[in-house]
Design a protein around this motif. Structure first.
Motif, short mmCIF file in Angstrom:
data_model
loop_
_atom_site.label_atom_id
_atom_site.label_comp_id
_atom_site.label_asym_id
_atom_site.label_seq_id
_atom_site.Cartn_x
_atom_site.Cartn_y
_atom_site.Cartn_z
N ALA A 1 2.23 6.24 11.61
CA ALA A 1 1.07 7.04 10.85
C ALA A 1 1.64 6.08 9.35
O ALA A 1 0.37 5.22 9.26
CB ALA A 1 1.53 8.29 10.30
N ASP A 2 2.79 5.91 9.11
CA ASP A 2 2.95 4.67 7.76
C ASP A 2 1.97 3.18 7.64
O ASP A 2 1.34 3.55 7.28
CB ASP A 2 4.45 4.73 7.33
N ALA A 3 2.59 3.29 9.26
CA ALA A 3 2.71 1.58 9.50
C ALA A 3 0.76 1.73 9.21
O ALA A 3 -0.17 0.56 8.98
CB ALA A 3 3.21 1.10 10.82
N TRP A 4 0.73 2.17 10.41
CA TRP A 4 -1.06 2.22 10.76
C TRP A 4 -1.97 2.46 9.54
O TRP A 4 -2.83 2.03 9.25
CB TRP A 4 -1.40 3.29 11.98
N ALA A 5 -1.36 3.12 8.71
CA ALA A 5 -1.92 3.75 6.83
C ALA A 5 -2.03 2.76 5.83
O ALA A 5 -3.23 1.60 6.34
CB ALA A 5 -1.64 4.68 6.57
N THR A 6 -1.58 1.41 6.60
CA THR A 6 -1.27 -0.03 5.87
C THR A 6 -2.65 -0.78 6.33
O THR A 6 -3.16 -1.43 5.87
CB THR A 6 0.24 -0.37 5.53
N ALA A 7 -2.06 -0.47 7.23
CA ALA A 7 -2.61 -1.72 8.57
C ALA A 7 -4.39 -1.43 8.98
O ALA A 7 -5.06 -2.45 8.63
CB ALA A 7 -2.41 -1.67 9.84
N GLY B 1 -0.48 8.13 3.36
CA GLY B 1 -1.91 7.89 2.83
C GLY B 1 -1.73 6.06 2.61
O GLY B 1 -0.27 5.88 2.59
N SER B 2 -1.84 5.17 2.37
CA SER B 2 -2.45 3.91 1.48
C SER B 2 -3.03 3.75 0.79
O SER B 2 -4.26 4.34 1.44
CB SER B 2 -1.72 3.20 2.95
N GLY B 3 -2.91 3.33 -0.42
CA GLY B 3 -4.47 2.61 -0.94
C GLY B 3 -4.08 2.01 -2.36
O GLY B 3 -3.25 1.67 -2.74
N GLY C 1 7.90 -2.44 3.92
CA GLY C 1 7.62 -2.15 2.51
C GLY C 1 5.97 -0.74 3.61
O GLY C 1 6.41 0.35 2.87
N ALA C 2 5.93 -1.08 3.95
CA ALA C 2 4.78 -0.56 4.75
C ALA C 2 4.69 0.02 5.62
O ALA C 2 4.61 1.05 6.25
CB ALA C 2 3.43 -1.61 5.10
N ILE C 3 6.39 0.13 5.91
CA ILE C 3 6.81 0.94 7.50
C ILE C 3 8.12 1.95 7.28
O ILE C 3 8.39 2.71 8.35
CB ILE C 3 6.59 -0.08 8.84
MG MG Z 1 2.30 2.48 5.43
#
Ligand code: MG
Ligand code: AMP
Length: 336
Positions: A283-289, A240-242, A173-175
């Motif tokens: 970008a997606d994965a690193w926002a979560t990481a 973004g992740s939040g 889900g994070a990527i």
């Molecule tokens: Mg993500």
């Protein structure tokens, strides 16, 4: 400073909000952009595309179809997904797309020292974030759950995703959203579109320019609906992740859906992370990481990744920037 990023912050947040968002919609009409919306990946996805009407229209339909295909395949609740068979019966995954995404995920796990971990699946389940009523588990349950979590239990061997520990479950889900958007962009390009914007529930990729100008992309404040400012971007993802996306409050404390795999509790310290990068999946994965690693360490990691920039907001409201963004930003004065 990446030439293609230009950040402008208005002194008055509400002014940016009221002139930025409607401007984007107005521009869609004025500059002959086509617009399409579909609900998928748990959110509304909007595509704006320029160029001849027929070309743009066909390209957007095909891009959406591709995203839908990925959404279905990567949905761990879908009994037909290879992820479902892996999680429920330990069947190795040979699907090439999933394998490639898992490979990237494992690299990010390594680089983030385990902050990013696709085996957090049992934690998300325990905390009830797959359903509608997330809740605080007992400490002992969390401790027991932690034994099932370690990205090193997942290996890629003989062209398959396998596990070296029974009952290891994964969640991409994070990527997966980043992967879906990157595939949609690929389709748009193949169909001849050179100017487009994909907005997947606030996670955005800007393809080319909107006529001669860069696309304007708002960066949301983690608290409230206002914007911290906006970015002017071209061929870049802004993801973004939040802690505001999925959360519940208990005894005045916020519990959200991004977990620290070492503690078993939601990551603490930040309320929002935005990553700007040409590679959408990264970008997606690193926002979560980055949401999980300590901010200082996170900034140091980003400095080492070419072409990547970040903006982080701490729970106390402080805004931290990677060096490529720092000089271009004016601080927004706090509303009195
Ligand atoms: Mg993500
Ligand atoms: P995003 O909105 O891209 O930050 O992704 C959030 C989702 O990633 C959550 O809903 C979980 O499915 C998953 N997740 C939560 N914590 C982690 C983690 N530490 N590493 C990888 N995935 C996670």
């Amino acid at each position: 400073m990446n030439k293609k990023i230009l950040i402008r912050l208005s002194g008055i947040v509400i002014l940016v909000f009221t002139c930025c968002v409607p401007v984007r919609v107005a521009i869609a009409r004025e500059e002959n952009l086509q617009k399409r919306i579909r609900f998928m990946m748990d959110t509304y996805v909007t595509i704006y595309a320029g160029g001849p009407e027929e070309t743009a229209s066909r390209a957007m339909d095909l891009a959406f179809d591709r995203m839908q295909e990925i959404d279905t395949k990567f949905n761990i609740l879908n009994p037909k997904s290879p992820l479902y068979a892996f999680n429920h019966k330990g069947v190795p995954i040979s699907d090439e797309e999933i394998l490639n995404v898992v490979r990237v995920a494992l690299e990010i796990s390594q680089k983030s020292d385990g902050a990013f971990d696709i085996t957090v699946c049992p934690l998300i389940k325990l905390w009830g974030f797959y359903g509608d009523s997330p809740h605080l588990p007992r400490e002992k349950q969390i401790k027991d759950c932690l034994r099932k979590i370690d990205y090193r239990y997942i290996v890629i061997r003989n062209g398959e995703v396998q596990t070296i520990k029974e009952n290891t479950n994964i969640d991409l889900g994070a990527i997966a959203k980043g992967y879906a958007v990157s595939e949609a962009v690929k389709v748009l390009k193949e169909e001849g579109v050179t100017s487009a914007l994909i907005d997947a529930g606030g996670d955005v990729y800007a393809l080319g320019r909107k006529n001669s100008k860069m696309w304007k992309v708002g960066v949301r404040s983690p608290r409230g609906e206002d914007l911290l400012g906006y970015l002017e971007v071209e061929d870049l993802a802004v993801m973004g992740s939040g802690d505001y996306e999925r959360f519940f409050m208990k005894d005045g404390k916020r519990y959200h859906h991004i977990f620290n795999p070492k503690t078993g509790y939601p990551a603490e310290g930040l309320s929002g992370v935005t990553v700007i990068c040409p590679d959408i999946m990264m970008a997606d994965a690193w926002a979560t990481a980055l949401f999980v690693v300590a901010p200082k360490k996170g900034l140091a990691i980003v400095e080492e990744i070419p072409g990547m920039e970040t903006l982080m907001v701490t729970v106390s409201g402080e805004i931290l920037y990677s060096s490529g963004l720092k000089n271009a930003l004016k601080v927004v004065p706090k509303a009195k």
